[in-house]
Design an enzyme around this catalytic site. Structure first.
Site, mmCIF file in Angstrom:
data_model
loop_
_atom_site.group_PDB
_atom_site.id
_atom_site.type_symbol
_atom_site.label_atom_id
_atom_site.label_comp_id
_atom_site.label_asym_id
_atom_site.label_seq_id
_atom_site.Cartn_x
_atom_site.Cartn_y
_atom_site.Cartn_z
ATOM 1 N N GLU A 49 0.855 -1.189 0.000
ATOM 2 C CA GLU A 49 0.000 0.000 0.000
ATOM 3 C C GLU A 49 0.892 1.240 0.000
ATOM 4 O O GLU A 49 1.729 1.406 0.886
ATOM 5 C CB GLU A 49 -0.888 0.039 1.248
ATOM 6 C CG GLU A 49 -2.075 -0.879 1.206
ATOM 7 C CD GLU A 49 -2.964 -0.685 2.436
ATOM 8 O OE1 GLU A 49 -2.992 0.432 2.993
ATOM 9 O OE2 GLU A 49 -3.602 -1.666 2.843
ATOM 10 N N ASP A 60 -6.107 8.142 9.876
ATOM 11 C CA ASP A 60 -4.705 7.945 10.262
ATOM 12 C C ASP A 60 -4.434 8.379 11.693
ATOM 13 O O ASP A 60 -4.814 9.480 12.101
ATOM 14 C CB ASP A 60 -3.780 8.736 9.327
ATOM 15 C CG ASP A 60 -3.884 8.271 7.886
ATOM 16 O OD1 ASP A 60 -4.147 7.073 7.691
ATOM 17 O OD2 ASP A 60 -3.714 9.100 6.971
ATOM 18 N N TYR A 174 -11.118 -4.847 2.840
ATOM 19 C CA TYR A 174 -10.221 -4.427 3.912
ATOM 20 C C TYR A 174 -11.063 -4.319 5.183
ATOM 21 O O TYR A 174 -11.870 -3.415 5.330
ATOM 22 C CB TYR A 174 -9.596 -3.079 3.550
ATOM 23 C CG TYR A 174 -8.484 -2.594 4.467
ATOM 24 C CD1 TYR A 174 -8.583 -2.676 5.863
ATOM 25 C CD2 TYR A 174 -7.344 -2.015 3.947
ATOM 26 C CE1 TYR A 174 -7.575 -2.217 6.687
ATOM 27 C CE2 TYR A 174 -6.326 -1.538 4.767
ATOM 28 C CZ TYR A 174 -6.444 -1.648 6.129
ATOM 29 O OH TYR A 174 -5.441 -1.184 6.941
#
Length: 268
Positions: A49, A60, A174
């Site tokens: 990735e 994040d 995911y």
């Protein structure tokens, strides 16, 4: 066949689980990113990735935020990230590349130009964490036409949306292991195993898990019940710790070797 499909098909034949490292492109600089991609491949990575640095991230945690800040100081853009994939390919990398980007840089590039560049730079998949499935039809259609996988994130809190998210997935799903942002953890969502079973029930493609996985024990645990394991913050933190070594030519190889050994140890 898309490189991601080839990778998962090959690993399935070998009864193996994909190791999917995440790194922020341009942290600490693009040359180092290219060298790190090479080291990750030697360490046994199966898919990589490539994170596009972004100033206002949604998913994040602090480690990846710091990496983004370092990369943004060097003026790294989404185009830089795609160019890095092409340069890595020229250097001999065979791995599938996934571009992890927020939607704003995609819009700023323009969808027509963006997908032309994705194809030209041999990028196999996209993860756009702030693009919900309900608003993704146009991007999904363009990705399909380009032969690129739009990989969705599905979280334990997705509940009744799990079926629609997983059934639309291409490449892989995911699965988010924990609530909150990325970052290394010792504990995961309590019902993570049943959550993964539910996702697999609705998905016709492989499932991978990420967010918080940082040790070889955790990788081994999830390798038994997933087709792929994503490791992000732990690798980005390792890169951060080796920056003083990477910055000096005489210690650069030592820093790169530390990153390689860390990922090889994660894979076990």
């Amino acid at each position: 066949m898309n490189r991601i499909d080839q990778t998962f098909a090959s690993l399935k034949q070998q009864n193996k689980t994909a190791m999917i490292p995440y790194l922020t492109v341009g942290d600490p600089d693009v040359k180092s990113t290219l060298d790190i991609i090479h080291e990750l491949e030697i360490a046994g990575a199966d898919i990589i990735e490539l994170g596009v640095p972004y100033s206002d991230p949604l998913a994040d945690g602090p480690v990846i935020q710091r990496a983004s800040e370092r990369a943004l100081k060097s003026k790294v853009t989404i185009r830089t990230c795609m160019e890095t994939a092409r340069l890595a390919r020229e250097r001999g990398s065979k791995l599938p590349f996934i571009l992890f980007t927020y939607y704003n840089p995609v819009l700023q590039t323009g969808l027509d130009v963006f997908f032309e560049e994705v194809v030209r730079h041999d990028i196999s998949g996209l993860i756009i964490p702030d693009l919900p499935v309900e608003e993704s039809e146009e991007v999904r259609k363009r990705a399909h036409a380009a032969g690129v996988h739009l990989i969705p994130l599905v979280a334990p809190t997705s509940h009744e949306r799990i079926a629609s998210i997983a059934s639309e997935a291409t490449g892989f799903v995911y699965c988010v292991s924990s609530l909150g942002v990325t970052g290394e953890r010792t504990d995961f969502y309590a019902g993570v195993e049943s959550f993964l079973e539910t996702v697999r029930q609705y998905s016709s493609v492989p499932i991978a898990i990420g967010f918080g996985i940082s040790s070889s024990e955790q990788v081994a645990r999830f390798s038994k019940i997933c087709d792929g394991v994503v490791v992000g913050s732990a690798i980005v933190r390792q890169i951060e710790s080796t920056i003083p070594l990477l910055e000096k030519e005489e210690t650069r190889q030592q820093g790169l070797l530390q990153i390689r050994e860390f990922v090889a140890q994660l894979k076990g």
